[in-house]
Design an enzyme around this catalytic site. Structure first.
Site, mmCIF file in Angstrom:
data_model
loop_
_atom_site.group_PDB
_atom_site.id
_atom_site.type_symbol
_atom_site.label_atom_id
_atom_site.label_comp_id
_atom_site.label_asym_id
_atom_site.label_seq_id
_atom_site.Cartn_x
_atom_site.Cartn_y
_atom_site.Cartn_z
ATOM 1 N N PRO A 169 0.826 -1.216 0.000
ATOM 2 C CG PRO A 169 0.047 -0.982 2.195
ATOM 3 C CD PRO A 169 0.816 -1.911 1.297
ATOM 4 N NE ARG A 172 -4.043 6.199 -4.793
ATOM 5 C CZ ARG A 172 -3.655 7.003 -5.779
ATOM 6 N NH1 ARG A 172 -3.859 8.288 -5.700
ATOM 7 N NH2 ARG A 172 -3.060 6.506 -6.851
ATOM 8 C CB CYS A 184 2.411 30.838 -15.779
ATOM 9 S SG CYS A 184 2.608 32.469 -15.148
HETATM 10 N N1 LLP Z 1 3.588 -1.229 -5.841
HETATM 11 C C1 LLP Z 1 3.988 -0.884 -7.070
HETATM 12 C C2 LLP Z 1 4.861 -1.782 -7.794
HETATM 13 C C3 LLP Z 1 3.577 0.338 -7.622
HETATM 14 O O1 LLP Z 1 3.974 0.665 -8.848
HETATM 15 C C4 LLP Z 1 2.736 1.205 -6.879
HETATM 16 C C5 LLP Z 1 2.303 2.492 -7.417
HETATM 17 C C6 LLP Z 1 2.357 0.802 -5.584
HETATM 18 C C7 LLP Z 1 2.788 -0.426 -5.105
HETATM 19 C C8 LLP Z 1 1.497 1.644 -4.691
HETATM 20 O O2 LLP Z 1 0.251 1.930 -5.221
HETATM 21 P P1 LLP Z 1 -0.834 2.687 -4.289
HETATM 22 O O3 LLP Z 1 -1.137 1.770 -3.148
HETATM 23 O O4 LLP Z 1 -0.215 3.951 -3.843
HETATM 24 O O5 LLP Z 1 -1.987 2.899 -5.193
HETATM 25 N N2 LLP Z 1 1.127 9.216 -9.149
HETATM 26 C C9 LLP Z 1 -0.115 8.474 -9.153
HETATM 27 C C10 LLP Z 1 0.042 7.105 -8.571
HETATM 28 C C11 LLP Z 1 1.064 6.241 -9.295
HETATM 29 C C12 LLP Z 1 1.210 4.896 -8.640
HETATM 30 C C13 LLP Z 1 2.373 4.165 -9.192
HETATM 31 N N3 LLP Z 1 2.626 2.902 -8.590
HETATM 32 C C14 LLP Z 1 -1.181 9.296 -8.419
HETATM 33 O O6 LLP Z 1 -0.895 10.393 -7.989
HETATM 34 O O7 LLP Z 1 -2.318 8.867 -8.305
#
Ligand code: LLP
Length: 438
Positions: free
Chosen positions: A297, A299, A367
Site C-alpha cells: 500500500p 496511497r 502560469c
Molecule cells: N507497488 C507498485 C509496484 C507500484 O507501482 C505502486 C504504485 C504501488 C505499489 C502503490 O500503489 P498505491 O497503493 O499507492 O496505489 N502518481 C499516481 C500514482 C502512481 C502509482 C504508481 N505505482 C497518483 O498520484 O495517483
C-alpha cells in the site's frame, strides 16, 4: 452544524474544531500552523499514520499470519516517515536508488527493502547489492542478465521476485492501470514461463517469488481476487514445469483512498478479508503450499494523514461564470488535478463552522490555465488571508512536486498531541540556484 461537516471525515481522525471555529489536527490549530510555518504547508498527523500502519498489519495479519506490509515509498518518503515506518515494523518498496538512499539515511534496515523499477540502471543494481537490499523485483530479461552478471562479480546471490502483468483491468484511470498486458511494467504472463526458467537457470540469483501490481486507486476488491487467481494458477504451472516453489506472492498496492465525500473507499478490512480468504481457498484448491503474502500500500497508507494548507490571495469574480479564489500553491505542490483530473474537497480552516454561502474555484498561482485545485466547491464567504485546508493530500503530492515557475517546494510538519515539528523545511531562493553553474 454546517454543510461542511461530512468533509471533516476525510481529514485525519485527530481533526477537531476548536472554540475559534478553527480546524485542528493532532491537537494543533491549523491556522496557527500556517502562521508559524507559512504556506503552502503540508501537515502530517503522526497518530493517523501510525494507526494506519497498525491497521494494515492487523487486518491482514490476523487473517493471514504470514503477511508482510511493504509500504510503497513513492507515495511519500522522507527521513521522518522512514523512521516511523521502521518503528511500526513496516517494510519498504523503493523504485529507485534515490528512494532507498533516503531510507538508508534514516537508518531503515536495507534487508527490509524491495527494489522495483522497469529500468533499473546497473549503478542502481550495484548499490542495491552493495547496501544489502533484501529483495530485487526483476522487471525484464535484460535486467535479469545484468543482475546475474553483477551478482556473480560481487560474489553474492540476491533474492529476487519476478514482476508479472496478470492481464487484469483494474478499472481505474488509464495512467494508473498497470496489470494489463500492454504495460511497460513487468513480464506479460505469456513470457512468464520463460522468465521463471531463465531465473532458475541464472546461478547468481535466488528466485523466491512472484510480484504483480495491477494499478492504483482501485475501489473494487474483485480485480485483486482475479490477480490472486491468475498468479497462483501461474505458480502451479511453474511448479509442474520447473519444480518452482512459490515462497512469496506480492500482490502490489493500489488500495483506494477516499478523496471526496461521495466516493468512499472500502476499508482495509474489506480488502484484507477478500484477498486473504481467496489466497487460502485458492491454495487449497490448487494444492499449493500457501506462500508468504506481501502487499504494497502507498496511497492508502499515507494519504489520509496528510493535509495541505494554503493562504488565499487574489479573489477574482468573473460575473456569470465563476469566482476564483487563488491560493499560494497549486500544481507545483499538487499536480494530480492537472494530470489525472483528480478531485479534492476543502474547508476554510479559519471558518469551518460558518455556513457555505458561495461556490468558488480554488485556483493555484502557476502560469498554467490547468492549475485549478478544485472546481466549484461550496464554501463560506472567502476573503484574502483565509486558510484553505485540503484533505487526502498525504500521497503523491509532495513526491511529484516541481519547481515550476521557480517556486519553492513547501515545508512539511508532523503534528502529534498538540506538538508540531518540521520534517522538511521550505525551500529557499538560495536552494533554487544551489546546483547551477554560470
Ligand atoms: N507497488 C507498485 C509496484 C507500484 O507501482 C505502486 C504504485 C504501488 C505499489 C502503490 O500503489 P498505491 O497503493 O499507492 O496505489 N502518481 C499516481 C500514482 C502512481 C502509482 C504508481 N505505482 C497518483 O498520484 O495517483
Amino acid at each position: 452544524m454546517t454543510k461542511q461537516i461530512p468533509r471533516l471525515a476525510l481529514f485525519p481522525a485527530t481533526t477537531e474544531l476548536n472554540q475559534k471555529g478553527h480546524l485542528t489536527i493532532g491537537g494543533f490549530d491549523t491556522v496557527a500552523l500556517a502562521t508559524e510555518f507559512g504556506t503552502p504547508l503540508y501537515v502530517f498527523d503522526e497518530t493517523g499514520l501510525r494507526n494506519k500502519c497498525r491497521e494494515f498489519k492487523q487486518e491482514f495479519g490476523k487473517r493471514y499470519a504470514r503477511t508482510t506490509v511493504v509500504y510503497a515509498s513513492k507515495a511519500f518518503l522522507n527521513k521522518a516517515i522512514a523512521g516511523i515506518l521502521k518503528e511500526e515494523g513496516i517494510w519498504l518498496d523503493a523504485v529507485s536508488a534515490g528512494e532507498f538512499s533516503i531510507a538508508r539515511a534514516a537508518g531503515f534496515p536495507m534487508q527490509q527493502v524491495y527494489f522495483h523499477g522497469n529500468n533499473k540502471s546497473a549503478e542502481e543494481l550495484y548499490l542495491a547489492i552493495e547496501w544489502g537490499i533484501g529483495h530485487i523485483v526483476v522487471d525484464n530479461f535484460q535486467e535479469m542478465a545484468v543482475l546475474n552478471e553483477l551478482a556473480g562479480k560481487l560474489r553474492v546471490r540476491p533474492s529476487i521476485l519476478l514482476r508479472l502483468t496478470p492481464n487484469i483491468d483494474a478499472h481505474t484511470h488509464r495512467f494508473l492501470s498497470t496489470g494489463v498486458t500492454d504495460s511497460k511494467f513487468g513480464f506479460p504472463l505469456s513470457y512468464g514461463g520463460e522468465a521463471v526458467s531463465k531465473a532458475l537457470a541464472s546461478p547468481n540469483v535466488n528466485l523466491v517469488g512472484l510480484h504483480c501490481h495491477i494499478g492504483s486507486s482501485i475501489f473494487e476488491v474483485q480485480p485483486f481476487l482475479d490477480a490472486v487467481d491468475n498468479m497462483l494458477k501461474f505458480a502451479v504451472e511453474m511448479k509442474q514445469k520447473y519444480s518452482f516453489e512459490l515462497q512469496q506472492l506480492d500482490i502490489g498496492g493500489g488500495f483506494a483512498l477516499q478523496y471526496v465525500v461521495d466516493n468512499p473507499a472500502p476499508p482495509v478490512a474489506a480488502y484484507a478479508e477478500a484477498i486473504t480468504s481467496r489466497m487460502a481457498a485458492k491454495c487449497k484448491e490448487l494444492k499449493l503450499n500457501p506462500p508468504e503474502l506481501l502487499i504494497e500500500p502507498g496511497r492508502s497508507m499515507v494519504g489520509q494523514s496528510g493535509v495541505a494548507l494554503y493562504t488565499v490571495g487574489a479573489i477574482k469574480e468573473v460575473p456569470g461564470v465563476r469566482t476564483f479564489a487563488c491560493v499560494d500553491g497549486g500544481m507545483g505542490d499538487n499536480i494530480r488535478p492537472a494530470i489525472y483530473d483528480a478531485k479534492y474537497e476543502a474547508v476554510a480552516a479559519n471558518k469551518v463552522s460558518e455556513n457555505d454561502t458561495q461556490k468558488v474555484t480554488i485556483a493555484g498561482k502557476y502560469c498554467e490555465s490547468g492549475d485549478i485545485l478544485i472546481r466549484d466547491i461550496d464554501l463560506p464567504e472567502i476573503t484574502a488571508g483565509d486558510i484553505i485546508a485540503i484533505p487526502s493530500c498525504g500521497a503523491y503530492c509532495i513526491p511529484m512536486a516541481s519547481n515550476y515557475n521557480a517556486s519553492l517546494k513547501p515545508a512539511i510538519v508532523m503534528v502529534k498531541d498538540g506538538q508540531a515539528r518540521l520534517i522538511r523545511r521550505r525551500e529557499t531562493y538560495k536552494d533554487l540556484v544551489s546546483t547551477d553553474f554560470v
